[in-house]
Design an enzyme around this catalytic site. Structure first.
Site, short mmCIF file in Angstrom:
data_model
loop_
_atom_site.label_atom_id
_atom_site.label_comp_id
_atom_site.label_asym_id
_atom_site.label_seq_id
_atom_site.Cartn_x
_atom_site.Cartn_y
_atom_site.Cartn_z
N LYS A 103 0.81 -1.15 0.10
CA LYS A 103 0.00 -0.01 -0.12
C LYS A 103 0.85 1.11 -0.09
O LYS A 103 1.58 1.38 0.93
CB LYS A 103 -0.76 -0.06 1.36
CG LYS A 103 -1.75 1.41 1.34
CD LYS A 103 -2.70 1.39 2.62
CE LYS A 103 -3.14 2.46 2.88
NZ LYS A 103 -3.88 2.48 4.30
N ASP A 108 -2.52 10.06 3.82
CA ASP A 108 -3.88 9.83 3.98
C ASP A 108 -4.73 10.91 4.77
O ASP A 108 -4.48 10.87 5.84
CB ASP A 108 -4.04 8.50 4.64
CG ASP A 108 -5.40 7.98 4.68
OD1 ASP A 108 -6.31 8.54 4.15
OD2 ASP A 108 -5.77 6.81 5.18
N LYS A 133 -10.00 13.16 8.23
CA LYS A 133 -9.70 12.43 9.67
C LYS A 133 -9.64 13.68 10.48
O LYS A 133 -9.38 15.02 9.97
CB LYS A 133 -8.15 11.92 9.70
CG LYS A 133 -8.21 10.66 8.65
CD LYS A 133 -6.95 9.97 8.97
CE LYS A 133 -6.53 8.78 8.13
NZ LYS A 133 -7.25 7.80 8.95
N ASP A 160 1.62 6.13 5.80
CA ASP A 160 0.50 5.13 4.96
C ASP A 160 1.30 4.44 3.78
O ASP A 160 0.31 3.88 3.26
CB ASP A 160 -0.67 6.21 4.83
CG ASP A 160 -2.04 5.12 5.03
OD1 ASP A 160 -1.84 4.15 5.62
OD2 ASP A 160 -2.90 5.60 4.43
N ARG A 176 -7.88 -0.46 0.93
CA ARG A 176 -8.56 -1.72 0.56
C ARG A 176 -8.75 -1.31 -1.14
O ARG A 176 -8.94 -2.09 -2.03
CB ARG A 176 -9.60 -2.15 1.13
CG ARG A 176 -10.75 -0.98 1.30
CD ARG A 176 -11.60 -1.43 2.48
NE ARG A 176 -11.25 -0.85 3.53
CZ ARG A 176 -11.81 -1.32 4.87
NH1 ARG A 176 -12.94 -1.66 5.07
NH2 ARG A 176 -11.21 -0.87 6.01
N1 BES Z 1 -4.39 4.44 7.10
C1 BES Z 1 -5.54 4.34 7.58
C2 BES Z 1 -5.27 3.14 8.81
C3 BES Z 1 -4.63 3.60 9.96
C4 BES Z 1 -5.19 4.62 10.78
C5 BES Z 1 -3.20 3.23 10.35
C6 BES Z 1 -4.60 4.91 12.08
C7 BES Z 1 -2.85 3.33 11.52
C8 BES Z 1 -3.21 4.35 12.22
C9 BES Z 1 -6.47 3.82 6.74
O1 BES Z 1 -6.64 4.07 5.43
C10 BES Z 1 -7.98 4.03 7.34
O2 BES Z 1 -8.00 5.19 7.46
N2 BES Z 1 -8.93 3.21 7.90
C11 BES Z 1 -9.88 3.52 8.54
C12 BES Z 1 -10.95 2.64 8.11
C13 BES Z 1 -12.37 2.65 8.32
C14 BES Z 1 -12.80 4.04 7.69
C15 BES Z 1 -13.29 1.54 8.01
C16 BES Z 1 -9.55 3.25 10.06
O3 BES Z 1 -8.88 2.24 10.43
O4 BES Z 1 -10.16 4.03 10.61
ZN ZN Z 2 -4.62 4.75 4.70
MN MN Z 3 -7.70 6.01 5.31
#
Ligand code: BES
Ligand code: ZN
Ligand code: MN
Length: 505
Positions: A251, A256, A263, A274, A337
């Site tokens: 990835k 992000d 966020k 990320d 994803r």
């Molecule tokens: N890159 C993030 C995952 C992440 C978040 C890694 C915090 C490490 C620390 C990913 O793209 C993401 O934002 N995932 C979301 C998914 C949710 C919206 C279903 C998450 O984990 O909050």
């Molecule tokens: Zn992400």
């Molecule tokens: Mn994300």
């Protein structure tokens, strides 16, 4: 940094001119008559030093010793784990500005794994991020001699450690770079630079080619950014053309923001990490270039930013993936994803022996496993076992998670074949279930490294994980294949996807 392996008894170690001499004193240490032995034996006898891994004693102006500073360091049973633990305990010493040249000497017989661990631990302790920091603060340690009584039995392990370190440091440095110094195009340039190593080739696809491939999910994520996306394709050819490759998918979200599902501000800077999955793939190729194992490997990296913008993908938008399946983008922050699913479809073109994707995919994985173990998901028990074992060997741990079909329930959509999120419960598993829908008839594993790829807080920075796990896995794969004389290192094509929904390990 330069590593050398040298035949060095403690007698000879005493005359090594260096800024730091570390003497690894194991359990059952048998002292000789030399100055260092006498010192260590005396310290042990007085109880100021113990052989337990990590206990240590610093000495200055030690009589008959050339080193400016001596550390007597308990090395426990001399295993990789113990050596690593020991050297970690004196990690700050390797960052001291006065320490340019260090000798790390094994008192007594060294185990091959212990030597490799010593190389990695010293590199790990002395690494200093460089790209955007002043030169004056750069790493000062530049030469490390690993001293052993018998060099020959540990030479291969030593070389392995040195090759691995090159990969881990490459991954760390790219992981640490701020997003404006690690754009998709810059990541692609880094990959191209690896193409100068023997047996490595690199091809980079831009937006037009990605559109031609029909990667609608990947393109949807990139829409909100001014930075053009890149699809990076690396190949390492160490075996005959007919050998099925292992495909690694990393990835590469270079930043992000969450997109329109933006966020919160706190700690958002950490979303520059990320792309640590991508960085780990680059790091693996860097190590492959050094180690030259007899195996074929393909590295695929979807790289783009996830930004909010007038053109950005919106919650509720339906996009068509390369597989033809449609996706309702219910949350634009579940972008990993989306970029991965198209590349998993693409991976089938390589008729892979196995596909492993590596992604900072979910915050839920951090909640589940913390920062100790990466999440491992797999549709194939042989592959899962090989990756787990590789993680144990490399001390780059992972933990298998379930993939029961019941977990996919929440991905249902009223407007597309599936949604891209499934509620908060079991978030790392539902993300993996989403990816699994794009996996062809090949053994597949997914490593969620959201908790392990970087550290937060005062020591904020990339860890280089899981380069160690992956390199160990690949070397094991190469070895097994050459031993059997076949390509069957992991089980070949699966009879049916259904049959391989794994049960909890
Ligand atoms: N890159 C993030 C995952 C992440 C978040 C890694 C915090 C490490 C620390 C990913 O793209 C993401 O934002 N995932 C979301 C998914 C949710 C919206 C279903 C998450 O984990 O909050
Ligand atoms: Zn992400
Ligand atoms: Mn994300």
């Amino acid at each position: 940094m330069n590593f050398d392996l040298k035949t060095l008894e403690l007698t000879a170690a005493a005359t090594e001119k260096c800024d730091l001499l570390v003497v690894l004193v194991p359990e059952g240490f048998r002292p000789g008559q030399d100055a260092l032995s006498v010192l260590a034996a005396h310290a042990l006898k007085c109880g100021d030093l113990k052989a337990k891994a990590g206990t240590h004693l610093q000495l200055y102006l030690a009589p008959a010793v050339s080193a400016r500073r001596v550390v007597l360091l308990g090395a426990g049973n001399g295993s990789a784990r113990a050596i690593r633990q020991a050297l970690q305990a004196i990690a700050t010493t390797f960052k001291l500005p006065q320490v340019k040249r260090a000798v790390v000497c094994f008192a007594g017989e060294a185990q091959p794994d212990g030597v490799s661990a010593a190389v990695q631990a010293v590199a790990d302790a002395s690494y200093v991020y460089a790209t955007t920091k002043p030169k004056a603060e750069a790493r000062t340690l530049n030469r490390v001699v690993i001293g052993v009584v018998h060099a020959e039995p540990v030479r291969e392990a030593f070389a392995h450690g040195v090759g691995l370190v090159a990969g881990v440091e490459f991954a760390r440095e790219w992981g640490n770079r701020p997003a404006n110094h690690a754009t998709p195009s810059l990541l692609a340039d880094a990959a191209k630079s690896l193409g100068s190593q023997p047996r490595i080739q690199c091809k980079v696809h831009g937006p037009a080619e990605v559109a031609r491939l029909g990667m609608g999910a990947f393109m949807a994520v990139a829409r909100g950014s001014e930075e053009p996306l890149r699809l990076i394709e690396l190949r390492y050819r160490g075996a005959s053309k007919s050998d099925a490759p292992v495909v690694l998918v990393g990835k590469g979200i270079t930043f992000d923001t969450g997109g329109i599902s933006i966020k919160p501000a706190a700690e958002m800077d950490e979303m520059k990490f990320d792309m640590c999955g991508a960085a780990s793939v680059l790091g693996v190729f860097r190590a492959l270039g050094e180690l030259q194992p007899a195996i074929n490997v393909v590295g695929l990296i979807p790289a783009c930013e996830n930004m909010p913008d007038g053109r950005a993908v919106k919650p509720g938008d339906v996009v068509t993936s390369m597989s033809g399946q449609t996706i309702e983008v219910l949350n634009t922050d579940a972008e990993g994803r989306l970029v991965l699913c198209d590349v998993l479809t693409y991976a089938a073109r390589f008729k892979p022996a196995a596909v492993v994707d590596i992604a900072t995919l979910t915050g839920a994985c951090v909640i589940a496993l913390g920062s100790v173990r990466s999440g491992l998901f797999a549709n194939n028990d042989v592959l899962a076992a090989a990756l787990s074992a590789a993680g144990d060997e490399a001390q780059d741990l992972c933990w298998r998670m379930p993939l029961d079909e019941d977990y996919a329930e929440g991905l249902k959509s009223n407007f597309a074949d599936m949604g891209n999120v499934a509620g908060r419960a079991g978030g790392s598993i539902t993300a993996a279930k989403f990816l699994q829908r794009f996996v062809g008839e090949f053994p597949w594993a997914h490593l969620d490294i959201a908790g392990t790829a970087w550290k937060s807080g005062a020591g904020k920075g990339s860890t280089g994980r899981p380069v160690g796990l992956l390199v160990h896995y690949l070397l094991g794969h190469a070895q097994q294949r050459s031993a059997t004389g076949t390509v069957k290192a992991v089980k070949p094509a699966l009879p049916s996807r259904r049959k391989f929904q794994s049960k909890p390990a």
